[in-house]
Design a protein around this motif. Structure first.
Motif, PDB file in Angstrom:
ATOM      1  N   UNK A  71       0.847  -1.204   0.000  1.00 34.56           N
ATOM      2  CA  UNK A  71       0.000   0.000   0.000  1.00 34.56           C
ATOM      3  C   UNK A  71       0.884   1.257   0.000  1.00 34.56           C
ATOM      4  N   UNK A  72       1.943   1.194   0.789  1.00 33.44           N
ATOM      5  CA  UNK A  72       2.859   2.344   0.866  1.00 33.44           C
ATOM      6  C   UNK A  72       3.428   2.640  -0.532  1.00 33.44           C
ATOM      7  N   UNK A  73       3.873   1.573  -1.197  1.00 29.24           N
ATOM      8  CA  UNK A  73       4.430   1.737  -2.548  1.00 29.24           C
ATOM      9  C   UNK A  73       3.365   2.271  -3.510  1.00 29.24           C
ATOM     10  N   UNK A  74       2.130   1.755  -3.362  1.00 33.92           N
ATOM     11  CA  UNK A  74       1.044   2.203  -4.248  1.00 33.92           C
ATOM     12  C   UNK A  74       0.730   3.676  -4.001  1.00 33.92           C
ATOM     13  N   UNK A  75       0.686   4.085  -2.738  1.00 36.54           N
ATOM     14  CA  UNK A  75       0.423   5.506  -2.403  1.00 36.54           C
ATOM     15  C   UNK A  75       1.519   6.415  -2.936  1.00 36.54           C
ATOM     16  N   UNK A  76       2.742   5.870  -2.955  1.00 38.25           N
ATOM     17  CA  UNK A  76       3.875   6.677  -3.475  1.00 38.25           C
ATOM     18  C   UNK A  76       3.904   6.698  -5.000  1.00 38.25           C
ATOM     19  N   UNK A  77       2.998   5.910  -5.598  1.00 36.94           N
ATOM     20  CA  UNK A  77       2.945   5.840  -7.064  1.00 36.94           C
ATOM     21  C   UNK A  77       3.940   4.850  -7.637  1.00 36.94           C
ATOM     22  N   UNK A  78       4.534   4.021  -6.770  1.00 40.11           N
ATOM     23  CA  UNK A  78       5.529   3.051  -7.255  1.00 40.11           C
ATOM     24  C   UNK A  78       4.910   1.732  -7.687  1.00 40.11           C
ATOM     25  N   UNK A  79       3.643   1.508  -7.358  1.00 40.64           N
ATOM     26  CA  UNK A  79       2.893   0.386  -7.951  1.00 40.64           C
ATOM     27  C   UNK A  79       1.649   1.009  -8.574  1.00 40.64           C
ATOM     28  N   UNK A  80       1.456   0.736  -9.841  1.00 46.51           N
ATOM     29  CA  UNK A  80       0.274   1.265 -10.536  1.00 46.51           C
ATOM     30  C   UNK A  80      -0.801   0.189 -10.550  1.00 46.51           C
ATOM     31  N   UNK A  81      -2.043   0.600 -10.475  1.00 50.94           N
ATOM     32  CA  UNK A  81      -3.165  -0.342 -10.572  1.00 50.94           C
ATOM     33  C   UNK A  81      -3.259  -1.251  -9.357  1.00 50.94           C
ATOM     34  N   UNK A  82      -3.090  -0.677  -8.177  1.00 56.30           N
ATOM     35  CA  UNK A  82      -3.183  -1.489  -6.960  1.00 56.30           C
ATOM     36  C   UNK A  82      -4.629  -1.471  -6.469  1.00 56.30           C
ATOM     37  N   UNK A  83      -5.159  -2.662  -6.232  1.00 54.10           N
ATOM     38  CA  UNK A  83      -6.568  -2.795  -5.839  1.00 54.10           C
ATOM     39  C   UNK A  83      -6.874  -1.949  -4.603  1.00 54.10           C
ATOM     40  N   UNK A  84      -7.941  -1.162  -4.715  1.00 54.79           N
ATOM     41  CA  UNK A  84      -8.372  -0.331  -3.578  1.00 54.79           C
ATOM     42  C   UNK A  84      -7.766   1.059  -3.608  1.00 54.79           C
ATOM     43  N   UNK A  85      -6.644   1.196  -4.308  1.00 53.30           N
ATOM     44  CA  UNK A  85      -5.990   2.515  -4.391  1.00 53.30           C
ATOM     45  C   UNK A  85      -6.301   3.157  -5.746  1.00 53.30           C
ATOM     46  N   UNK A  86      -5.815   2.550  -6.811  1.00 52.61           N
ATOM     47  CA  UNK A  86      -6.150   3.078  -8.141  1.00 52.61           C
ATOM     48  C   UNK A  86      -6.631   1.971  -9.067  1.00 52.61           C
ATOM     49  N   UNK A  87      -7.219   0.947  -8.492  1.00 47.94           N
ATOM     50  CA  UNK A  87      -7.830  -0.146  -9.256  1.00 47.94           C
ATOM     51  C   UNK A  87      -9.064  -0.590  -8.465  1.00 47.94           C
TER      52      UNK A  87
END
Ligand SMILES: Nc1ncnc2c1ncn2[C@@H]1O[C@H](COP(=O)(O)OS(=O)(=O)O)[C@@H](OP(=O)(O)O)[C@H]1O
Ligand SMILES: Nc1ncnc2c1ncn2[C@@H]1O[C@H](COP(=O)(O)OP(=O)(O)O)[C@@H](O)[C@H]1O
Length: 235
Positions: free
Chosen positions: A178-194
């Protein structure tokens, strides 16, 4: 016909049409395209025999929910509890299957759909073998989960919705994703931007009471009680 060719390849030279026809005759129906002329093979030992042997009924417990919602925890606790009761189960965990069977897939919607389709087919085979198959995958799309449900005989697909709020999952963040997804380092993370589409017709819902998540043993016991009441723990 002569063999030959460059490094690592075999080339065939076909001198005339007659020889070409002979080659086709020797290798009818190439594996290119979809298989045709295939037949269902029945065997004398069937699902009922296997269920009798195991004294249980084959089914699929499909656990869906956000990353960090406790899917794997429930799957493992349930597997252990069933084992303790002498019931045979097997876990199909999304993360684990992505190391092998599904290692060619990513997290685009089409890849997730193919991931779920394959696991649904495998789960169907496990259920047919008489096992209690526990599948734990995010499986974010309703359509994909419903397709798996449709593969199973009536009532033997048990959908368990881990209805744990995103804030709790994100606070747990055991893998730091989640931390990586919030930082934009994982794209398309479920619940964040997927997306995650909540189930509309699940059999079991696991959710916090007064803001407190049920402990693993309680989550498992909720599923075991359901299986017991629906007659899956006896042949
Ligand atoms: N973009 C993105 N979105 C969601 N999850 C991600 C992503 N990238 C990697 N991961 C890790 O992959 C695990 C989910 O795999 P699944 O096969 O269950 O996913 S899905 O059902 O195809 O959506 C998931 O495992 P769990 O945390 O156990 O759910 C993550 O560890
Ligand atoms: N019922 C629960 N109560 C408290 N913590 C839990 C519970 N279920 C899981 N956890 C913890 O939350 C984290 C994520 O659980 P996990 O089972 O890996 O989730 P998922 O498989 O859905 O990603 C882990 O650190 C786990 O120990």
């Amino acid at each position: 016909m002569s063999g030959g060719g460059g490094k690592g390849s075999i080339r065939f030279k076909i001198p005339n049409k007659l020889l070409y026809a002979q080659v086709i005759e020797c290798f009818p129906m190439s594996s290119l395209g979809k298989a045709t002329n295939i037949f269902w093979q029945e065997c004398s030992v069937g699902k009922l025999d296997r269920q009798k042997l195991l004294n249980q009924k084959g089914c699929v417990v499909w656990i869906t929910g956000l990353s960090g919602s406790g899917k794997s925890t429930l799957a493992c606790t349930l597997g252990r509890d069933l084992h303790g009761r002498g019931k045979l189960s097997y876990i199909l965990d999304g993360d684990n299957l992505r190391h092998g069977l599904n290692k060619d897939l990513g997290f685009k919607a089409e890849d997730r759909a193919e991931n779920i389709r394959r696991v649904g087919e495998v789960a169907k085979l496990f259920a047919d073998s008489g096992l209690i198959c526990i599948a734990s995958l995010i499986s974010p799309y309703r359509r994909d989960r419903d397709s798996c449900r449709a593969l199973l005989p009536e009532s033997s697909f048990i959908e368990v919705f881990m209805n744990i709020p995103l804030e709790i999952c994100e606070a747990r963040d055991p893998k730091g994703l989640y931390k990586l997804a919030r930082q934009g380092n994982i794209k398309g993370f479920t619940g964040i931007d997927d997306p995650y589409e909540t189930p509309l017709n699940c059999e079991i819902e696991i959710k916090p009471e007064d803001g407190v998540c049920p402990p693993p043993a309680a989550m498992s016991s909720q599923v075991v009680t359901f299986l017991e009441e629906r007659g899956f723990l006896h042949a």
